[in-house]
Scaffold this active site. Structure first.
Site, mmCIF file in Angstrom:
data_model
loop_
_atom_site.group_PDB
_atom_site.id
_atom_site.type_symbol
_atom_site.label_atom_id
_atom_site.label_comp_id
_atom_site.label_asym_id
_atom_site.label_seq_id
_atom_site.Cartn_x
_atom_site.Cartn_y
_atom_site.Cartn_z
ATOM 1 N N TYR A 128 -13.037 12.971 -19.534
ATOM 2 C CA TYR A 128 -13.609 11.634 -19.315
ATOM 3 C C TYR A 128 -14.803 11.740 -18.350
ATOM 4 C CZ TYR A 128 -13.605 6.803 -17.574
ATOM 5 O OH TYR A 128 -13.961 5.538 -17.198
ATOM 6 N N LYS A 181 -4.879 1.950 -20.176
ATOM 7 C CA LYS A 181 -4.981 2.120 -21.614
ATOM 8 C C LYS A 181 -3.618 1.828 -22.258
ATOM 9 C CE LYS A 181 -8.957 3.400 -20.057
ATOM 10 N NZ LYS A 181 -9.322 4.790 -19.800
ATOM 11 N N ARG A 202 0.818 -1.219 0.000
ATOM 12 C CA ARG A 202 0.000 0.000 0.000
ATOM 13 C C ARG A 202 0.852 1.270 0.000
ATOM 14 N NH1 ARG A 202 -1.804 2.211 4.409
ATOM 15 N NH2 ARG A 202 -2.014 0.239 5.514
ATOM 16 N N ASP A 219 -4.059 15.233 -17.943
ATOM 17 C CA ASP A 219 -4.317 13.809 -18.190
ATOM 18 C C ASP A 219 -3.808 13.504 -19.592
ATOM 19 O OD1 ASP A 219 -5.459 11.382 -19.064
ATOM 20 O OD2 ASP A 219 -7.120 11.558 -17.645
HETATM 21 C C1 PLP Z 1 -10.074 5.467 -18.742
HETATM 22 C C2 PLP Z 1 -9.715 6.850 -18.428
HETATM 23 C C3 PLP Z 1 -9.633 7.303 -17.111
HETATM 24 C C4 PLP Z 1 -9.951 6.393 -15.945
HETATM 25 O O1 PLP Z 1 -9.012 5.370 -15.848
HETATM 26 P P1 PLP Z 1 -9.295 3.949 -15.127
HETATM 27 O O2 PLP Z 1 -7.989 3.264 -15.284
HETATM 28 O O3 PLP Z 1 -10.433 3.303 -15.852
HETATM 29 O O4 PLP Z 1 -9.639 4.235 -13.707
HETATM 30 C C5 PLP Z 1 -9.252 8.613 -16.891
HETATM 31 N N1 PLP Z 1 -8.966 9.453 -17.906
HETATM 32 C C6 PLP Z 1 -9.038 9.049 -19.202
HETATM 33 C C7 PLP Z 1 -8.706 10.011 -20.281
HETATM 34 C C8 PLP Z 1 -9.423 7.745 -19.508
HETATM 35 O O5 PLP Z 1 -9.511 7.357 -20.781
#
Ligand code: PLP
Length: 387
Positions: free
Chosen positions: A104, A201, A50, A176
């Site tokens: 998102y 992703k 953790r 992001d």
């Molecule tokens: C999928 C996504 C998230 C969230 O990510 P998780 O791994 O599903 O928690 C945040 N920002 C963007 C741009 C995303 O495509």
């Protein structure tokens, strides 16, 4: 910022290369252990999953920091965990966050449903006109949040402008960079303070791990770690090991995603049944110029709408054989979804309409298959949608 000594592909595979004595495994083992033998008589050196400081967790953190040219990085259990902890590291009750409107759906819900409850005020800015940022500034604005390449219309936000804007005000710029990855853009080079990834992703890139990451200067990363230790969204050693496996091929995967994205977008733009195509690599995209300036590749995500509307979209989705109708993105296999029903559920109909996220808009995550096979699959499915 830290100046890397090796190329991006080398860093993806080795991080900072170290000598390997005979017998060293070429692939690092999984340390599937929550706890580690500890020195006696000190609080130093406690390793615990953790805390994010076990060998598999540290390996990927160093690897990503090297790729982004950052002092530090920390992986967390999901992209949402990373988004939440990164913001809580710079915002406190009474503060105001200026967020891009093009984000998102899950992040939008986090801000609306949770940040509000914590006394953090959030305003949404439509970045198409940079002057909009200043218009919504408040005395207590402490941070700006944007996705550099947005979901689903692949708008590209000018972070060079925003970095200057934030520096002038002494506030943090959080980016992001999930859709861009360090292969297509390294936001710290443009003056961003904190990078957030959904490593689910492209970074992991195999559609088999949920993970997130926060990247930046060491004090920020330390604060995110402190929050992670208390709120708990750590990444498991096995997940971390899988992410390391995925990161090694990031550059070659992204090159193929970029190539397939461009080929597919160009094909779609010329197709008589297609109404609109959204891909920053196309000249007609509203942000093509900014994209050409900021990005080293235009990515593997393409959005398109059909002249036949939602009915034609549903016919296409039912007849695709190679490409799977599924949410998420960034894996080797091509996926298609209708953002109105997936990534952007939770937004009101009015908000979705205002952003152009209609029910005839499909979002395609181009995988790394042969481009002609992906295109042929769509060509055949589109032929079925003819009235
Ligand atoms: C999928 C996504 C998230 C969230 O990510 P998780 O791994 O599903 O928690 C945040 N920002 C963007 C741009 C995303 O495509």
């Amino acid at each position: 910022m830290k100046k890397p000594s090796k190329g991006l592909a080398t860093r993806a595979i080795h991080g900072e290369p170290e000598p390997k004595p005979a017998g060293t495994p070429v692939v690092a083992p999984i340390y599937q252990s929550t706890t580690f033998a500890n020195p006696v008589g000190t609080a130093e050196g406690v390793l615990y999953t953790r805390y994010g400081n076990t060998p598999n967790q540290l390996a990927i953190a160093q690897r990503l920091a090297a790729l982004e040219g950052a002092e530090g990085a920390l992986f967390l259990g999901s992209g949402m965990g990373a988004t939440a902890m990164a913001h809580l590291a710079v915002l406190h009750p009474g503060d105001h966050l200026l967020s891009s409107n093009w984000i998102y759906g899950g992040t939008r819900r986090l801000f609306d449903e949770e940040f509000h409850r914590l006394g953090i005020d959030v305003s949404y800015v439509t970045p198409s006109d940079p002057r909009n940022w200043r218009r919504q500034l408040k005395k207590n604005t402490r941070a700006v949040f944007v996705e550099i390449v947005t979901n689903p219309l692949m708008r590209v936000v000018d972070i060079d402008y925003l970095a200057t804007f934030c520096r002038e005000l002494g506030i943090s710029l959080l980016v992001d960079s999930t859709f861009a990855t360090p292969v297509n853009c390294r936001p710290l080079e443009h003056g961003a303070d904190i990078i957030i990834h959904s490593a689910t992703k492209y970074l992991n890139g195999h559609s088999d791990v949920i993970a997130g990451a926060v990247v930046g200067d060491q004090p920020v990363v330390d604060e995110v770690r402190r929050l992670m230790m208390l709120w708990g969204p750590a990444i498991d050693p096995h997940q971390a090991w899988l992410v390391e496996r995925g990161l090694k091929t990031l550059t070659v995967r992204m090159e193929r995603h970029n190539a397939n994205g461009l080929a597919f977008a160009q094909w779609a733009a010329d197709h008589p049944a297609v109404d609109e195509v959204w891909y920053p690599g196309l000249k007609q995209h509203p942000d093509h110029e900014v994209a050409a300036q900021l990005l080293d590749g235009f990515g593997g995500m393409v959005a398109l709408s059909l002249k036949g509307g939602p009915e034609a979209v549903q016919t296409v989705l039912k007849h695709l054989e190679l490409v799977t109708h599924a949410p998420s993105l960034g894996g080797p296999e091509s996926l298609v979804s209708v953002p109105r029903f997936t990534s952007h559920t939770g937004l009101s109909d009015a908000e979705l309409d205002a952003q152009g996220i209609t029910d005839s808009l499909m979002r395609v995550s181009l995988g790394i298959e042969d481009e002609q096979d992906i295109i042929a699959d769509f060509e055949a499915a589109l032929a079925k949608s003819k009235p």
